[in-house]
Design a protein around this motif. Structure first.
Motif, PDB file in Angstrom:
ATOM      1  N   VAL A   1      -9.435 -23.708   6.445  1.00  0.00           N
ATOM      2  CA  VAL A   1      -9.699 -22.581   5.536  1.00  0.00           C
ATOM      3  C   VAL A   1     -10.620 -21.587   6.249  1.00  0.00           C
ATOM      4  CG1 VAL A   1     -10.919 -21.863   3.426  1.00  0.00           C
ATOM      5  CG2 VAL A   1      -9.313 -23.781   3.345  1.00  0.00           C
ATOM      6  N   ASP A   2     -11.672 -22.100   6.883  1.00  0.00           N
ATOM      7  CA  ASP A   2     -12.612 -21.225   7.601  1.00  0.00           C
ATOM      8  C   ASP A   2     -11.958 -20.546   8.798  1.00  0.00           C
ATOM      9  OD1 ASP A   2     -14.744 -21.599   5.895  1.00  0.00           O
ATOM     10  OD2 ASP A   2     -15.523 -23.320   7.006  1.00  0.00           O
ATOM     11  N   GLU A   3     -11.207 -21.315   9.580  1.00  0.00           N
ATOM     12  CA  GLU A   3     -10.578 -20.754  10.780  1.00  0.00           C
ATOM     13  C   GLU A   3      -9.579 -19.661  10.412  1.00  0.00           C
ATOM     14  OE1 GLU A   3      -8.999 -24.237  12.668  1.00  0.00           O
ATOM     15  OE2 GLU A   3     -10.987 -24.926  13.307  1.00  0.00           O
TER      16      GLU A   3
ATOM     17  N   ARG B   1       0.834  -1.199   0.000  1.00  0.00           N
ATOM     18  CA  ARG B   1       0.000   0.000   0.000  1.00  0.00           C
ATOM     19  C   ARG B   1       0.873   1.256   0.000  1.00  0.00           C
ATOM     20  NH1 ARG B   1      -4.903   0.389   4.190  1.00  0.00           N
ATOM     21  NH2 ARG B   1      -5.893  -0.872   2.602  1.00  0.00           N
ATOM     22  N   GLU B   2       1.924   1.243   0.823  1.00  0.00           N
ATOM     23  CA  GLU B   2       2.832   2.398   0.879  1.00  0.00           C
ATOM     24  C   GLU B   2       3.517   2.623  -0.464  1.00  0.00           C
ATOM     25  OE1 GLU B   2       5.285   1.433   4.261  1.00  0.00           O
ATOM     26  OE2 GLU B   2       3.562   1.634   5.607  1.00  0.00           O
ATOM     27  N   ALA B   3       3.784   1.536  -1.181  1.00  0.00           N
ATOM     28  CA  ALA B   3       4.446   1.633  -2.490  1.00  0.00           C
ATOM     29  C   ALA B   3       3.433   1.843  -3.622  1.00  0.00           C
ATOM     30  CB  ALA B   3       5.267   0.373  -2.740  1.00  0.00           C
ATOM     31  N   HIS B   4       2.141   1.951  -3.264  1.00  0.00           N
ATOM     32  CA  HIS B   4       1.054   2.117  -4.241  1.00  0.00           C
ATOM     33  C   HIS B   4       1.038   0.983  -5.260  1.00  0.00           C
ATOM     34  CE1 HIS B   4       0.358   6.010  -2.460  1.00  0.00           C
ATOM     35  NE2 HIS B   4       1.633   6.293  -2.627  1.00  0.00           N
ATOM     36  N   LYS B   5       1.248  -0.235  -4.769  1.00  0.00           N
ATOM     37  CA  LYS B   5       1.219  -1.402  -5.648  1.00  0.00           C
ATOM     38  C   LYS B   5       0.086  -2.317  -5.218  1.00  0.00           C
ATOM     39  CE  LYS B   5       6.083  -1.789  -6.864  1.00  0.00           C
ATOM     40  NZ  LYS B   5       7.365  -2.410  -6.514  1.00  0.00           N
ATOM     41  N   SER B   6      -0.550  -2.944  -6.198  1.00  0.00           N
ATOM     42  CA  SER B   6      -1.520  -3.970  -5.841  1.00  0.00           C
ATOM     43  C   SER B   6      -0.736  -5.258  -5.634  1.00  0.00           C
ATOM     44  CB  SER B   6      -2.569  -4.146  -6.934  1.00  0.00           C
ATOM     45  OG  SER B   6      -1.991  -4.774  -8.051  1.00  0.00           O
ATOM     46  N   SER B   7      -1.258  -6.112  -4.802  1.00  0.00           N
ATOM     47  CA  SER B   7      -0.555  -7.340  -4.484  1.00  0.00           C
ATOM     48  C   SER B   7      -1.567  -8.418  -4.143  1.00  0.00           C
ATOM     49  CB  SER B   7       0.393  -7.096  -3.293  1.00  0.00           C
ATOM     50  OG  SER B   7       1.133  -8.262  -3.026  1.00  0.00           O
ATOM     51  N   ARG B   8      -1.161  -9.668  -4.304  1.00  0.00           N
ATOM     52  CA  ARG B   8      -2.034 -10.784  -3.958  1.00  0.00           C
ATOM     53  C   ARG B   8      -1.241 -11.862  -3.232  1.00  0.00           C
ATOM     54  NH1 ARG B   8      -4.857 -10.013  -9.347  1.00  0.00           N
ATOM     55  NH2 ARG B   8      -3.235 -11.294 -10.248  1.00  0.00           N
ATOM     56  N   ALA B   9      -1.941 -12.557  -2.348  1.00  0.00           N
ATOM     57  CA  ALA B   9      -1.313 -13.641  -1.595  1.00  0.00           C
ATOM     58  C   ALA B   9      -2.220 -14.859  -1.609  1.00  0.00           C
ATOM     59  CB  ALA B   9      -1.048 -13.210  -0.156  1.00  0.00           C
ATOM     60  N   MET B  10      -1.606 -16.031  -1.600  1.00  0.00           N
ATOM     61  CA  MET B  10      -2.360 -17.278  -1.445  1.00  0.00           C
ATOM     62  C   MET B  10      -1.880 -17.988  -0.198  1.00  0.00           C
ATOM     63  SD  MET B  10      -3.058 -19.130  -5.062  1.00  0.00           S
ATOM     64  CE  MET B  10      -4.323 -20.180  -4.355  1.00  0.00           C
ATOM     65  N   VAL B  11      -2.829 -18.556   0.527  1.00  0.00           N
ATOM     66  CA  VAL B  11      -2.511 -19.365   1.697  1.00  0.00           C
ATOM     67  C   VAL B  11      -3.069 -20.750   1.440  1.00  0.00           C
ATOM     68  CG1 VAL B  11      -2.815 -19.650   4.185  1.00  0.00           C
ATOM     69  CG2 VAL B  11      -2.671 -17.340   3.196  1.00  0.00           C
ATOM     70  N   PHE B  12      -2.193 -21.757   1.451  1.00  0.00           N
ATOM     71  CA  PHE B  12      -2.641 -23.139   1.281  1.00  0.00           C
ATOM     72  C   PHE B  12      -2.710 -23.815   2.635  1.00  0.00           C
ATOM     73  CE2 PHE B  12      -0.835 -22.560  -3.029  1.00  0.00           C
ATOM     74  CZ  PHE B  12      -1.933 -22.968  -3.767  1.00  0.00           C
ATOM     75  N   THR B  13      -3.803 -24.519   2.871  1.00  0.00           N
ATOM     76  CA  THR B  13      -3.950 -25.255   4.122  1.00  0.00           C
ATOM     77  C   THR B  13      -4.587 -26.609   3.836  1.00  0.00           C
ATOM     78  OG1 THR B  13      -4.815 -25.158   6.360  1.00  0.00           O
ATOM     79  CG2 THR B  13      -6.159 -24.133   4.647  1.00  0.00           C
ATOM     80  N   GLY B  14      -4.524 -27.501   4.806  1.00  0.00           N
ATOM     81  CA  GLY B  14      -4.882 -28.892   4.550  1.00  0.00           C
ATOM     82  C   GLY B  14      -6.365 -29.210   4.528  1.00  0.00           C
TER      83      GLY B  14
ATOM     84  N   ARG C   1      -8.316  -8.535   2.340  1.00  0.00           N
ATOM     85  CA  ARG C   1      -9.656  -8.856   1.843  1.00  0.00           C
ATOM     86  C   ARG C   1      -9.642 -10.329   1.467  1.00  0.00           C
ATOM     87  NH1 ARG C   1      -7.724  -4.650  -0.635  1.00  0.00           N
ATOM     88  NH2 ARG C   1      -7.832  -5.545  -2.724  1.00  0.00           N
ATOM     89  N   VAL C   2     -10.224 -11.135   2.346  1.00  0.00           N
ATOM     90  CA  VAL C   2     -10.035 -12.588   2.281  1.00  0.00           C
ATOM     91  C   VAL C   2     -11.128 -13.277   1.478  1.00  0.00           C
ATOM     92  CG1 VAL C   2      -9.797 -14.696   3.662  1.00  0.00           C
ATOM     93  CG2 VAL C   2      -8.873 -12.537   4.519  1.00  0.00           C
ATOM     94  N   GLN C   3     -10.710 -14.153   0.610  1.00  0.00           N
ATOM     95  CA  GLN C   3     -11.608 -15.002  -0.185  1.00  0.00           C
ATOM     96  C   GLN C   3     -11.239 -16.452   0.130  1.00  0.00           C
ATOM     97  OE1 GLN C   3     -13.723 -13.535  -2.883  1.00  0.00           O
ATOM     98  NE2 GLN C   3     -14.668 -15.491  -2.518  1.00  0.00           N
ATOM     99  N   ARG C   4     -12.249 -17.304   0.279  1.00  0.00           N
ATOM    100  CA  ARG C   4     -11.983 -18.719   0.561  1.00  0.00           C
ATOM    101  C   ARG C   4     -12.181 -19.539  -0.702  1.00  0.00           C
ATOM    102  NH1 ARG C   4     -14.176 -18.549   6.521  1.00  0.00           N
ATOM    103  NH2 ARG C   4     -13.887 -16.322   6.706  1.00  0.00           N
ATOM    104  N   PHE C   5     -11.444 -20.640  -0.797  1.00  0.00           N
ATOM    105  CA  PHE C   5     -11.564 -21.517  -1.965  1.00  0.00           C
ATOM    106  C   PHE C   5     -11.353 -22.957  -1.528  1.00  0.00           C
ATOM    107  CE2 PHE C   5     -10.543 -23.824  -5.719  1.00  0.00           C
ATOM    108  CZ  PHE C   5     -11.119 -23.149  -6.771  1.00  0.00           C
ATOM    109  N   VAL C   6     -12.389 -23.794  -1.707  1.00  0.00           N
ATOM    110  CA  VAL C   6     -12.272 -25.224  -1.391  1.00  0.00           C
ATOM    111  C   VAL C   6     -12.809 -26.039  -2.557  1.00  0.00           C
ATOM    112  CG1 VAL C   6     -12.448 -24.847   1.120  1.00  0.00           C
ATOM    113  CG2 VAL C   6     -14.505 -25.344  -0.218  1.00  0.00           C
ATOM    114  N   GLY C   7     -12.532 -27.327  -2.528  1.00  0.00           N
ATOM    115  CA  GLY C   7     -12.973 -28.221  -3.600  1.00  0.00           C
ATOM    116  C   GLY C   7     -14.480 -28.395  -3.634  1.00  0.00           C
TER     117      GLY C   7
END
Length: 141
Positions: free
Chosen positions: A39-41, A21-34, A55-61
């Protein structure tokens, strides 16, 4: 109380997105869990703690009673690509051919079984620009 890995994850992501945000760049992160439960927790813990920074989005099978419909999966990915969300918390199912474009940080919350799969996952961060890969572990893992 909160798992130490969850605390560390939040600190890491908040720090990352504050710098972006300070660098005025957009960025994205992924978190993988078992598991879907984790994922919910993790999603809840990150959403609670960060104001508008994460801004969190969840993704499951799709399988099972608690799975996501294909349309929901598609919506989740599209929101992530549009930067409506900037953190995708996913079960390992998400690594199977999910085209999520440029990700700057890839975090593995759980111990990774297969080294081949791990390298495939790392490829997610490297396709378009320099990225970081973080493995979260506690003693005994």
């Amino acid at each position: 109380g909160e798992h130490p890995k969850t605390t560390k994850l939040r600190e890491l992501l908040v720090d990352h997105f504050q710098r972006a945000r300070e660098a005025h760049k957009s960025s994205r992160a992924m978190v993988f869990t078992g598991t879907r439960q984790s994922v919910d927790e993790i999603g809840d813990a990150l959403s609670r703690a960060s104001g508008d920074l994460l801004r969190v989005q969840r993704f499951v099978g799709q399988g099972g009673g608690d799975g996501m419909k294909q349309s929901s999966q598609k919506n989740a990915v599209e929101a992530f690509l549009r930067n409506d969300s900037n953190v995708l918390v996913a079960t390992c199912i998400a690594e199977e051919g999910l085209d999520i474009g440029a990700v700057d940080v890839c975090v593995f919350y759980d111990q990774v079984g297969s080294p081949i799969r791990m390298v495939q996952r790392m490829g997610r961060t490297a396709r378009k620009r320099t990225g970081r890969v973080v493995l979260l572990m506690v003693p005994g893992e």
